[in-house]
Design a protein around this motif. Structure first.
Motif, PDB file in Angstrom:
ATOM      1  N   LYS A 167       0.857  -1.194   0.000  1.00 24.34           N
ATOM      2  CA  LYS A 167       0.000   0.000   0.000  1.00 24.34           C
ATOM      3  C   LYS A 167       0.894   1.245   0.000  1.00 24.34           C
ATOM      4  O   LYS A 167       1.921   1.291   0.670  1.00 24.34           O
ATOM      5  N   ALA A 168       0.440   2.241  -0.741  1.00 20.87           N
ATOM      6  CA  ALA A 168       1.301   3.391  -1.015  1.00 20.87           C
ATOM      7  C   ALA A 168       0.946   4.610  -0.171  1.00 20.87           C
ATOM      8  O   ALA A 168      -0.180   4.764   0.292  1.00 20.87           O
ATOM      9  N   ALA A 169       1.934   5.491  -0.015  1.00 21.03           N
ATOM     10  CA  ALA A 169       1.743   6.749   0.720  1.00 21.03           C
ATOM     11  C   ALA A 169       1.276   7.859  -0.198  1.00 21.03           C
ATOM     12  O   ALA A 169       0.997   8.969   0.248  1.00 21.03           O
ATOM     13  N   THR A 170       1.220   7.589  -1.485  1.00 25.32           N
ATOM     14  CA  THR A 170       0.754   8.569  -2.459  1.00 25.32           C
ATOM     15  C   THR A 170      -0.077   7.811  -3.483  1.00 25.32           C
ATOM     16  O   THR A 170      -0.087   6.589  -3.493  1.00 25.32           O
ATOM     17  N   GLU A 171      -0.748   8.554  -4.358  1.00 26.75           N
ATOM     18  CA  GLU A 171      -1.375   7.886  -5.491  1.00 26.75           C
ATOM     19  C   GLU A 171      -0.258   7.261  -6.338  1.00 26.75           C
ATOM     20  O   GLU A 171       0.813   7.840  -6.462  1.00 26.75           O
ATOM     21  N   ILE A 172      -0.536   6.102  -6.925  1.00 27.08           N
ATOM     22  CA  ILE A 172       0.486   5.479  -7.760  1.00 27.08           C
ATOM     23  C   ILE A 172       0.436   6.132  -9.137  1.00 27.08           C
ATOM     24  O   ILE A 172      -0.585   6.079  -9.816  1.00 27.08           O
ATOM     25  N   PRO A 173       1.539   6.782  -9.550  1.00 23.31           N
ATOM     26  CA  PRO A 173       1.517   7.459 -10.850  1.00 23.31           C
ATOM     27  C   PRO A 173       1.233   6.450 -11.964  1.00 23.31           C
ATOM     28  O   PRO A 173       1.721   5.321 -11.927  1.00 23.31           O
ATOM     29  N   ASN A 174       0.476   6.886 -12.948  1.00 17.50           N
ATOM     30  CA  ASN A 174       0.003   5.968 -13.989  1.00 17.50           C
ATOM     31  C   ASN A 174       0.997   5.864 -15.146  1.00 17.50           C
ATOM     32  O   ASN A 174       0.688   6.231 -16.280  1.00 17.50           O
ATOM     33  N   TYR A 175       2.208   5.373 -14.831  1.00 17.00           N
ATOM     34  CA  TYR A 175       3.193   5.085 -15.876  1.00 17.00           C
ATOM     35  C   TYR A 175       4.222   4.128 -15.275  1.00 17.00           C
ATOM     36  O   TYR A 175       4.288   3.947 -14.061  1.00 17.00           O
ATOM     37  N   PRO A 176       5.021   3.498 -16.139  1.00 14.14           N
ATOM     38  CA  PRO A 176       5.942   2.471 -15.631  1.00 14.14           C
ATOM     39  C   PRO A 176       6.933   3.012 -14.602  1.00 14.14           C
ATOM     40  O   PRO A 176       7.212   4.211 -14.548  1.00 14.14           O
ATOM     41  N   SER A 177       7.480   2.110 -13.827  1.00 14.98           N
ATOM     42  CA  SER A 177       8.277   2.475 -12.660  1.00 14.98           C
ATOM     43  C   SER A 177       9.713   2.891 -13.010  1.00 14.98           C
ATOM     44  O   SER A 177      10.190   3.914 -12.525  1.00 14.98           O
ATOM     45  N   TYR A 178      10.367   2.078 -13.827  1.00 17.28           N
ATOM     46  CA  TYR A 178      11.805   2.258 -14.072  1.00 17.28           C
ATOM     47  C   TYR A 178      12.035   3.110 -15.291  1.00 17.28           C
ATOM     48  O   TYR A 178      11.463   2.831 -16.331  1.00 17.28           O
ATOM     49  N   VAL A 179      12.793   4.139 -15.203  1.00 17.45           N
ATOM     50  CA  VAL A 179      13.629   4.578 -14.113  1.00 17.45           C
ATOM     51  C   VAL A 179      12.906   5.718 -13.393  1.00 17.45           C
ATOM     52  O   VAL A 179      12.078   6.395 -13.980  1.00 17.45           O
TER      53      VAL A 179
END
Lengths: 294, 501
Positions: free
Chosen positions: B418-430
């Motif tokens: 579970k996240a402390a922010t909204e999960i941004p809607n794009y891939p993680s790396y980098v």
């Protein structure tokens, strides 16, 4: 949505007050203390984003629960002190936002009967609250509170028919809420950018009316309440709530208490019928009461 | 009992009185400063979109002995006695620095337009894009700030060039006492007018719906210099002339930089994802799923290099590898036991929807550094043009890398995170936040060496912030800092050769 939580808590606090609470005209006798332990649960799956009523699939159903200890102390027969301290936790049924939990705000009320004649009374109340833990205030709707210190002035009128115990109670109050500090360097509110970590939490008014019957061992009432910030902005479209939002809620509900001896129970249900920047919550609470006489 | 009622009544009245006053936010008020240097050779600094600013034509001014000029000067002197409150407020507002004020305005517009694309529940489609109301996501914000800063810098190099070419003495040297600290510069052309007009035109190009508001701000900015006794109208007019030439050049650049900021309406990103090499590929965690933000942004032109090495981070560990598994376990452990300080760091640096984004955040930090150094308008513009071009390249590089690999967010592989922010809607790396931290700290460390330690501390904290937030892996930050520093170094090399000392 956070505001929803806050409203939920406000409602909760008022409801608890039934066993001599900040929203009734009941007083603990001198040298007696009533301790209430109350569990509450409030949830919503729709909220008002500004005036737009909507659901949010990334939240699903949002639930706030709390347990609270609330002693009411009879200093004299017409002067009571009421304290409360809730532990609150939040969760959602969908999405990835972390639920929050912790001790919220310690609040205290001074309640004084200014005038009393033939069943009619005028009561003045002064309340204040301070946060007791360093919870995150702007992670809405998951935060357990807003971190604002508050001061409240309240006038409460009551008429109780001496023979039957039928009563009507009404109150109005002004809540002053302090600025808060968030973890960020800047934020957007009121259609502009603030380059500071200080956030203004709008002040609020609240009012309520209750109709019921109060007998020696039991009490039942229906109530309606209104909470409204005096300023603030709306949640931006598809954005998260923020502490500056102008929250408003109108709620209705029922409260009952049964206390045949020192030990008693109370219960409350509430429902938000309309609002602005709050969740349309349904809430209930149950409490155990214990009275001590010195 | 009487004493209680006294107490309650008094307390009640007191609460009522304080209660009726809404709390006010005390934002730090920028202190005015006389710039530390005047940089008379600034007209020879290397411009960005021009070979030479001598090409930017500024007409010859009337001599100070001419009647036309004397009339202007007397009008300014007389006008200064008749200012109303709004005019004095305007003078003070813009005296905090035109470059910085317009940078603030850009940050405000970015925050305003940084919204989640609308979604039609009935049709399951995102709301059609309105070019007058651009949706400014994370990478687009970096480009906006870069274009603004480049325009301001080139306009000011041209202004400085003309100032020392024509040498019209400042008003202060002609007996006018300005209402604000003014650099001892030749007054023609007005650097404030150049900044106001060029900033207005560039921002109006990028935010068409704000055009009228921007024109009003620019008009006030220019007038404030006359009200404040710093310029005469002909100084202002010459500044406008410069701004028009520069703005044309910027518009041409924007049309040809190959950067795609329009939404990917044909879902071309799905083909990109099919051809990506990673073993488990990113899917949107939003409900309902949405297309990722600006998948084609990363292939556009960069400011400091066009090489692929510059914009692509090395391949991340495969999800089956022990290195990846331990990285995922670390995110999980932190999410389950997040300390309050980790919360603070995640919140401070997330800069998500509704904010000025990480690029804006580094501009805010830089504003403070510029004030501490008491940089003049030209130098402030140079600082921001270096920073923001590098930040745009950092954003581009992280964006390019994201859509090469399509690495999933931690919560996709382990939904209990579970996240402390909204999960941004794009891939993680980098990590784009780490990349830009590496970039910003390298550029700012060079420009403000005495603050380098503090800047690096902030950058290191920002880089790991989203690991603390539960939305990225440690390798996202580690590799992000590396490509970010590489880009920052290219900007430093540019700065070493641009003629400024």
């Amino acid at each position: 949505m956070k505001r929803i939580l806050y409203v939920g808590l406000l409602l909760l606090i008022s409801s608890i007050a039934r066993a001599q609470m900040p929203s009734d005209a009941i007083y603990m006798p001198r040298k007696s203390v009533c301790i209430a332990g109350i569990y509450s649960r409030s949830s919503w799956n729709q909220y008002w984003e500004g005036t737009l009523k909507r659901e949010n699939l990334n939240i699903g159903t949002h639930t706030t629960q709390s347990v609270m200890l609330m002693p009411a102390i009879g200093i004299t027969d017409r002067f009571n002190v009421i304290l409360s301290l809730p532990y609150v936790w939040t969760e959602t049924s969908a999405g990835n936002l972390m639920g929050q939990k912790g001790m919220q705000d310690l609040s205290g009320w001074l309640k004084y009967k200014l005038f009393d004649h033939k069943g009619f009374s005028v009561n003045g109340l002064a309340g204040a609250s301070i946060p007791v833990s360093n919870y995150v205030p702007d992670f809405l709707p998951m935060s357990i509170g807003l971190q604002a210190r508050t001061v409240t002035g309240r006038l409460l009128l009551n008429y109780t028919h001496p023979g039957t115990g039928l009563y009507v109670t009404t109150h109005g109050s002004y809540n002053w809420r302090s600025n808060i500090r968030i973890d960020r360097d800047g934020y957007q509110a009121h259609d502009r950018l603030y380059n500071t970590d200080e956030v203004s939490v709008p002040n609020a008014i609240d009012a309520g009316i209750r109709l019921g019957v109060l007998r020696k061992t039991w009490q039942t009432e229906v109530w309606a309440e209104r909470f409204a910030c005096t300023s603030g902005d709306n949640i931006r479209r598809n954005d998260m709530p923020f502490p500056t939002n102008k929250m408003e809620a109108t709620s209705v509900g029922w409260y009952g208490k049964f206390q045949p001896r020192n030990i008693g129970v109370n219960a409350r249900i509430g429902y938000v019928t309309s609002g602005l920047n709050v969740g349309q919550s349904t809430s209930y609470s149950v409490g155990l009461l214990y009275q001590l006489n010195f | 009992m009487k004493k209680y009622s006294w107490f309650l009544l008094t307390a009640g009245l007191l609460f009522w009185t304080v209660g009726c006053k809404e709390p006010v936010i005390d934002e730090p008020i920028p202190t005015f400063y006389a710039p530390a240097t005047t940089d008379p050779e600034g007209g020879n600094w290397r411009p960005i979109l021009f070979q030479s600013v001598a090409d930017v034509c500024v007409s010859q001014p009337e001599p100070v002995t001419s009647d036309a000029y004397k009339t202007e000067l007397i009008d300014v002197q007389n006008g200064a006695f008749a200012l109303n409150v709004e005019q004095i407020d305007a003078v003070n507002y813009w005296a905090a620095g035109g470059v910085l004020r317009w940078n603030q305005i850009a940050r405000q517009l970015i925050a305003k337009y940084n919204v989640t694309p609308g979604y039609n529940d009935a049709t399951g489609q995102t709301v059609p894009f309105d070019p007058n109301k651009p949706i400014v996501g994370f990478p687009a914000a970096a480009r906006i700030l870069a274009l603004l800063s480049v325009a301001q810098y080139d306009a000011l190099v041209a202004a400085w060039h003309a100032k020392y070419l024509y040498n019209r003495p400042s008003l202060a040297r002609q007996g006018v006492t300005p209402r604000l600290p003014v650099a001892d510069l030749p007054s023609y052309p007005s650097e404030d007018a150049a900044v106001a007009e060029v900033s207005c035109q560039v921002l109006a190009l990028l935010f068409p719906d704000e055009t009228n508001w921007l024109i009003a701000r620019a008009g006030e900015h220019k007038q404030s210099r006359i009200w404040g006794g710093a310029n005469v109208p002909s100084d202002i007019k010459a500044g406008d002339e410069i701004a028009h030439s520069i703005a044309q050049r910027v518009i041409t650049y924007v049309q040809n930089d190959g950067i795609q900021t329009l939404p990917d309406v044909n879902n071309a990103w799905e083909e990109l994802r099919r051809s990506a090499s990673y073993d488990v590929k990113w899917v949107s965690l939003a409900i309902p799923a949405r297309p990722p933000i600006l998948p084609q942004f990363g292939t556009g032109n960069m400011w400091f290099s066009q090489s692929d090495d510059f914009r692509k981070a090395p391949a991340p560990p495969a999800t089956t590898s022990p290195a990846f598994q331990s990285a995922l376990a670390e995110v999980r452990t932190i999410a389950d036991n997040r300390s309050r300080d980790e919360w603070r760091i995640a919140n401070l640096w997330a800069d998500g929807v509704g904010t000025y984004t990480p690029a804006g955040h580094w501009n805010l930090i830089t504003e403070d550094l510029i004030r501490q150094d008491r940089q003049n308008e030209l130098r402030a513009a140079r600082t921001l043009a270096l920073l923001n071009r590098a930040l745009q390249d950092g954003a581009l590089a992280s964006w390019f890398t994201k859509y090469q690999y399509f690495v999933p967010r931690p919560s996709q592989l382990d939904p209990t995170i579970k996240a402390a922010t909204e999960i941004p809607n794009y891939p993680s790396y980098v990590s784009e936040i780490a990349t830009m931290s590496g970039t910003a700290s390298t550029v700012l460390g060079y420009l403000f060496p005495s603050q380098a330690a503090r800047i690096n501390e902030m950058a290191a904290e920002a880089a790991v912030s989203q690991l603390y937030g539960g939305t990225q892996y440690r390798f996202d930050s580690v590799e992000g800092i590396k490509i970010g520093q590489n880009i920052g170094q290219a900007a430093v090399n540019w700065a070493k050769a641009d003629g400024a000392k």
